[in-house]
Write an enzyme that holds these catalytic residues in place. Structure first.
Site, PDB file in Angstrom:
ATOM      1  N   CYS A   1       0.874  -1.184   0.000  1.00 28.97           N
ATOM      2  CA  CYS A   1       0.000   0.000   0.000  1.00 28.97           C
ATOM      3  C   CYS A   1       0.902   1.223   0.000  1.00 28.97           C
ATOM      4  CB  CYS A   1      -0.954  -0.023   1.197  1.00 28.97           C
ATOM      5  SG  CYS A   1      -0.154  -0.065   2.815  1.00 28.97           S
ATOM      6  N   GLY A   2       0.542   2.266   0.737  1.00 28.59           N
ATOM      7  CA  GLY A   2       1.388   3.444   0.819  1.00 28.59           C
ATOM      8  C   GLY A   2       2.499   3.297   1.842  1.00 28.59           C
TER       9      GLY A   2
END
Length: 273
Positions: free
Chosen positions: A236-237
């Protein structure tokens, strides 16, 4: 209802939690990211604040919310009064967001009697259940024993090899815009991009107003990107919402799953393209 409980599912409803508030081994944790103590804020009764950023991350790491050591995790979990027989339910103030990271950390340190509160604090409030002012845990130390399970976490070199050799199905939880480079990264100075040979399944696709979709809908979402026997790495981030995908995947019966700790923040910083 007062008893000792064993959690049968990785997610529980607010109704279930309300019915089991008096269980003798219940520990309720709030894992809202970037939260600081504020006595004017409300919490579910008897909640203990799980400080991801400052207590349960390697703060010397250059990347955010980095995976802590076994020793650090055990020390801080004990400081929250967590025992080897605790039934842990964790929530956050967004519905399901950073709470899944807390759930996954416990699993990565060998503890499975833990579940995410489906819908989190918003669902608790919507149900009009009792709250109390935020409090600092001042109870006894716990006897929690951490036992690191490396198969639950992936790090830069693991993901680099998996990407190059296509040994794993790499699934990115970021929005379609960020994955397709049509919208910028929210982190200042971080380039747009994707890990080569990765696919996109936005974590928001698993939720409706912060509540998990039905098992059938979750299974369909994962069926579109992975087979149940695949080796999967979720990214993800910064390693938070990848854990939401891990939660949905576990509910859907996927077994060979791992979370990339540094995720795009690390990859986009170390790999220049």
């Amino acid at each position: 209802m007062s008893s000792t409980i064993i959690l049968k599912s990785p997610a529980v409803s607010v109704e279930w939690l309300h019915d089991h508030l008096n269980a003798t081994n219940l520990v309720i944790l709030e894992g809202t990211i970037n939260k600081v103590f504020d006595a004017t804020q409300k919490q579910i009764p008897n909640t203990r604040f799980f400080d991801i950023k400052n207590k349960f991350s390697n703060t010397s790491d250059p990347f955010p919310s980095a995976f802590p050591s076994e020793e650090q995790f055990q020390k801080e979990a004990r400081a929250l009064g967590i025992n080897n027989d605790s039934a842990i339910v964790v929530y956050d103030d967004k519905g399901i967001y950073s709470s899944a990271r807390v759930w996954w950390l416990f699993k990565a340190f060998g503890y499975n009697n833990v579940a995410v509160l489906d819908g989190g604090f918003p669902a608790w409030l919507k149900a009009k259940y009792n709250t109390e002012p935020m409090t600092v845990y001042e109870g006894e130390q716990g006897d929690f024993k951490a036992n690191y399970q490396p198969q639950y976490m992936s790090f830069f070199e693991d993901v680099k090899k998996a990407s190059e050799n296509k040994t794993h199905n790499i699934i990115d939880a970021r929005s379609a815009g960020r994955f397709n480079c049509t919208e910028p990264e929210p982190r200042v100075g971080l380039r747009m991009g994707t890990i080569p040979n990765s696919k996109n399944l936005p974590f928001t696709d698993l939720l409706e107003n912060g509540v998990l979709n039905s098992k059938k809908e979750l299974a369909k979402a994962f069926y579109m990107v992975a087979n149940k026997n695949d080796n999967i790495i979720f990214s993800c981030g910064s390693g938070l919402t990848a854990c939401v995908l891990a939660l949905g995947a576990e509910i859907s019966g996927y077994k060979n799953i791992s979370v990339y700790d540094g995720s795009w923040t690390e990859w986009g910083s170390l790999v220049k393209e």
